[in-house]
Design a protein around this motif. Sequence first.
Motif, PDB file in Angstrom:
ATOM      1  N   GLU A   1       4.199  34.069  61.381  1.00 24.34           N
ATOM      2  CA  GLU A   1       4.323  33.738  62.803  1.00 24.34           C
ATOM      3  C   GLU A   1       5.792  33.770  63.229  1.00 24.34           C
ATOM      4  O   GLU A   1       6.115  34.240  64.323  1.00 24.34           O
ATOM      5  CB  GLU A   1       3.726  32.350  63.081  1.00 24.34           C
ATOM      6  CG  GLU A   1       2.218  32.304  62.952  1.00 24.34           C
ATOM      7  CD  GLU A   1       1.622  30.936  63.271  1.00 24.34           C
ATOM      8  OE1 GLU A   1       2.378  29.976  63.545  1.00 24.34           O
ATOM      9  OE2 GLU A   1       0.388  30.838  63.247  1.00 24.34           O
ATOM     10  N   LEU A   2       6.668  33.278  62.374  1.00 19.43           N
ATOM     11  CA  LEU A   2       8.099  33.283  62.673  1.00 19.43           C
ATOM     12  C   LEU A   2       8.586  34.716  62.904  1.00 19.43           C
ATOM     13  O   LEU A   2       9.288  34.994  63.876  1.00 19.43           O
ATOM     14  CB  LEU A   2       8.878  32.631  61.525  1.00 19.43           C
ATOM     15  CG  LEU A   2      10.371  32.495  61.765  1.00 19.43           C
ATOM     16  CD1 LEU A   2      10.690  31.096  62.276  1.00 19.43           C
ATOM     17  CD2 LEU A   2      11.137  32.746  60.491  1.00 19.43           C
ATOM     18  N   SER A   3       8.188  35.619  62.033  1.00 19.04           N
ATOM     19  CA  SER A   3       8.587  37.030  62.168  1.00 19.04           C
ATOM     20  C   SER A   3       8.031  37.636  63.446  1.00 19.04           C
ATOM     21  O   SER A   3       8.741  38.332  64.173  1.00 19.04           O
ATOM     22  CB  SER A   3       8.110  37.839  60.964  1.00 19.04           C
ATOM     23  OG  SER A   3       8.725  37.386  59.792  1.00 19.04           O
ATOM     24  N   GLU A   4       6.759  37.375  63.717  1.00 23.55           N
ATOM     25  CA  GLU A   4       6.140  37.924  64.929  1.00 23.55           C
ATOM     26  C   GLU A   4       6.898  37.466  66.173  1.00 23.55           C
ATOM     27  O   GLU A   4       7.174  38.258  67.079  1.00 23.55           O
ATOM     28  CB  GLU A   4       4.670  37.497  65.019  1.00 23.55           C
ATOM     29  CG  GLU A   4       3.951  38.120  66.194  1.00 23.55           C
ATOM     30  CD  GLU A   4       2.480  37.746  66.278  1.00 23.55           C
ATOM     31  OE1 GLU A   4       1.866  38.056  67.315  1.00 23.55           O
ATOM     32  OE2 GLU A   4       1.943  37.151  65.318  1.00 23.55           O
ATOM     33  N   PHE A   5       7.270  36.189  66.206  1.00 25.95           N
ATOM     34  CA  PHE A   5       8.021  35.681  67.345  1.00 25.95           C
ATOM     35  C   PHE A   5       9.369  36.385  67.485  1.00 25.95           C
ATOM     36  O   PHE A   5       9.702  36.915  68.546  1.00 25.95           O
ATOM     37  CB  PHE A   5       8.236  34.164  67.232  1.00 25.95           C
ATOM     38  CG  PHE A   5       9.227  33.660  68.228  1.00 25.95           C
ATOM     39  CD1 PHE A   5       8.847  33.464  69.546  1.00 25.95           C
ATOM     40  CD2 PHE A   5      10.542  33.431  67.872  1.00 25.95           C
ATOM     41  CE1 PHE A   5       9.781  33.038  70.489  1.00 25.95           C
ATOM     42  CE2 PHE A   5      11.475  33.001  68.802  1.00 25.95           C
ATOM     43  CZ  PHE A   5      11.090  32.803  70.117  1.00 25.95           C
ATOM     44  N   PHE A   6      10.159  36.390  66.399  1.00 26.42           N
ATOM     45  CA  PHE A   6      11.519  36.933  66.497  1.00 26.42           C
ATOM     46  C   PHE A   6      11.541  38.454  66.679  1.00 26.42           C
ATOM     47  O   PHE A   6      12.506  38.984  67.221  1.00 26.42           O
ATOM     48  CB  PHE A   6      12.369  36.516  65.308  1.00 26.42           C
ATOM     49  CG  PHE A   6      12.923  35.124  65.441  1.00 26.42           C
ATOM     50  CD1 PHE A   6      13.803  34.795  66.461  1.00 26.42           C
ATOM     51  CD2 PHE A   6      12.558  34.136  64.549  1.00 26.42           C
ATOM     52  CE1 PHE A   6      14.318  33.517  66.602  1.00 26.42           C
ATOM     53  CE2 PHE A   6      13.070  32.851  64.670  1.00 26.42           C
ATOM     54  CZ  PHE A   6      13.942  32.542  65.698  1.00 26.42           C
ATOM     55  N   LEU A   7      10.507  39.147  66.260  1.00 26.46           N
ATOM     56  CA  LEU A   7      10.456  40.589  66.500  1.00 26.46           C
ATOM     57  C   LEU A   7      10.191  40.904  67.976  1.00 26.46           C
ATOM     58  O   LEU A   7      10.478  41.999  68.442  1.00 26.46           O
ATOM     59  CB  LEU A   7       9.396  41.248  65.615  1.00 26.46           C
ATOM     60  CG  LEU A   7       9.817  41.396  64.147  1.00 26.46           C
ATOM     61  CD1 LEU A   7       8.615  41.720  63.272  1.00 26.46           C
ATOM     62  CD2 LEU A   7      10.907  42.461  63.991  1.00 26.46           C
ATOM     63  N   ASN A   8       9.674  39.918  68.717  1.00 27.88           N
ATOM     64  CA  ASN A   8       9.364  40.128  70.125  1.00 27.88           C
ATOM     65  C   ASN A   8      10.302  39.407  71.085  1.00 27.88           C
ATOM     66  O   ASN A   8      10.463  39.840  72.226  1.00 27.88           O
ATOM     67  CB  ASN A   8       7.924  39.688  70.407  1.00 27.88           C
ATOM     68  CG  ASN A   8       6.924  40.651  69.816  1.00 27.88           C
ATOM     69  OD1 ASN A   8       6.759  41.749  70.310  1.00 27.88           O
ATOM     70  ND2 ASN A   8       6.289  40.255  68.713  1.00 27.88           N
ATOM     71  N   TYR A   9      10.895  38.299  70.633  1.00 32.92           N
ATOM     72  CA  TYR A   9      11.697  37.475  71.542  1.00 32.92           C
ATOM     73  C   TYR A   9      13.042  37.101  70.936  1.00 32.92           C
ATOM     74  O   TYR A   9      13.184  36.964  69.726  1.00 32.92           O
ATOM     75  CB  TYR A   9      10.951  36.184  71.902  1.00 32.92           C
ATOM     76  CG  TYR A   9       9.709  36.430  72.714  1.00 32.92           C
ATOM     77  CD1 TYR A   9       9.788  36.738  74.073  1.00 32.92           C
ATOM     78  CD2 TYR A   9       8.451  36.366  72.130  1.00 32.92           C
ATOM     79  CE1 TYR A   9       8.652  36.974  74.821  1.00 32.92           C
ATOM     80  CE2 TYR A   9       7.304  36.603  72.870  1.00 32.92           C
ATOM     81  CZ  TYR A   9       7.412  36.901  74.218  1.00 32.92           C
ATOM     82  OH  TYR A   9       6.281  37.127  74.952  1.00 32.92           O
ATOM     83  N   THR A  10      13.997  36.894  71.840  1.00 29.64           N
ATOM     84  CA  THR A  10      15.319  36.384  71.491  1.00 29.64           C
ATOM     85  C   THR A  10      15.420  34.974  72.047  1.00 29.64           C
ATOM     86  O   THR A  10      15.018  34.732  73.188  1.00 29.64           O
ATOM     87  CB  THR A  10      16.419  37.249  72.161  1.00 29.64           C
ATOM     88  OG1 THR A  10      16.282  38.584  71.715  1.00 29.64           O
ATOM     89  CG2 THR A  10      17.793  36.741  71.837  1.00 29.64           C
ATOM     90  N   ILE A  11      15.958  34.051  71.276  1.00 31.03           N
ATOM     91  CA  ILE A  11      16.183  32.703  71.802  1.00 31.03           C
ATOM     92  C   ILE A  11      17.525  32.730  72.518  1.00 31.03           C
ATOM     93  O   ILE A  11      18.566  32.901  71.889  1.00 31.03           O
ATOM     94  CB  ILE A  11      16.170  31.646  70.683  1.00 31.03           C
ATOM     95  CG1 ILE A  11      14.766  31.545  70.092  1.00 31.03           C
ATOM     96  CG2 ILE A  11      16.644  30.300  71.229  1.00 31.03           C
ATOM     97  CD1 ILE A  11      14.621  30.531  68.984  1.00 31.03           C
ATOM     98  N   THR A  12      17.457  32.618  73.834  1.00 32.05           N
ATOM     99  CA  THR A  12      18.684  32.564  74.622  1.00 32.05           C
ATOM    100  C   THR A  12      19.115  31.098  74.660  1.00 32.05           C
ATOM    101  O   THR A  12      19.940  30.678  73.882  1.00 32.05           O
ATOM    102  CB  THR A  12      18.437  33.132  76.024  1.00 32.05           C
ATOM    103  OG1 THR A  12      17.244  32.536  76.560  1.00 32.05           O
ATOM    104  CG2 THR A  12      18.259  34.633  75.978  1.00 32.05           C
ATOM    105  N   PHE A  13      18.533  30.336  75.537  1.00 33.37           N
ATOM    106  CA  PHE A  13      18.729  28.892  75.548  1.00 33.37           C
ATOM    107  C   PHE A  13      17.397  28.302  75.950  1.00 33.37           C
ATOM    108  O   PHE A  13      17.124  28.117  77.121  1.00 33.37           O
ATOM    109  CB  PHE A  13      19.840  28.481  76.519  1.00 33.37           C
ATOM    110  CG  PHE A  13      20.048  26.990  76.548  1.00 33.37           C
ATOM    111  CD1 PHE A  13      20.669  26.349  75.485  1.00 33.37           C
ATOM    112  CD2 PHE A  13      19.594  26.237  77.600  1.00 33.37           C
ATOM    113  CE1 PHE A  13      20.838  24.967  75.486  1.00 33.37           C
ATOM    114  CE2 PHE A  13      19.767  24.856  77.620  1.00 33.37           C
ATOM    115  CZ  PHE A  13      20.385  24.229  76.565  1.00 33.37           C
TER     116      PHE A  13
END
Length: 140
Positions: free
Chosen positions: A38-50
């Motif tokens: 799940e962590l990979s799926e999230f980071f492959l699609n989104y960037t944490i801005t703030f």
Amino acid sequence: IPNELIQLIEKQPGDIHRTDKRSVTEALTALNISLDSELSEFFLNYTITFFRSNSSDEELCDIAAPSNEIEVGTNFIHEVWELPENFICLTSVQGEGCYLYDKNSGEVLDFSLANRDDFLAGKQQLKWSGFFEFLTWYLS
């Protein structure tokens, strides 16, 4: 990624959509995190801005370019706090605590250095069964 979580993510400020997936894949590989997690799926699609949270004062870090904050924090918790290698640090460690991702189970745990011995003994109070569950709580 569950629809409820996508809606919460899409409300966050900044350019949250990931364009450089190569840097994420490299970071995930360096941290030995499964690309099907799940962590990979999230980071492959989104960037944490703030990301804004009503549930926590901890600021989540991004995994890849332009920063490698997760790798730096993870190295710190392994070398200085001597936490097991299966834990990945998701936040800064400034407040002597952080959210930890367990790459073996996919759980996210709330860690406090003051309770390190209890944590290592498996006495963990706040935890989420997966990264999506954690992120939904964090963004709600």
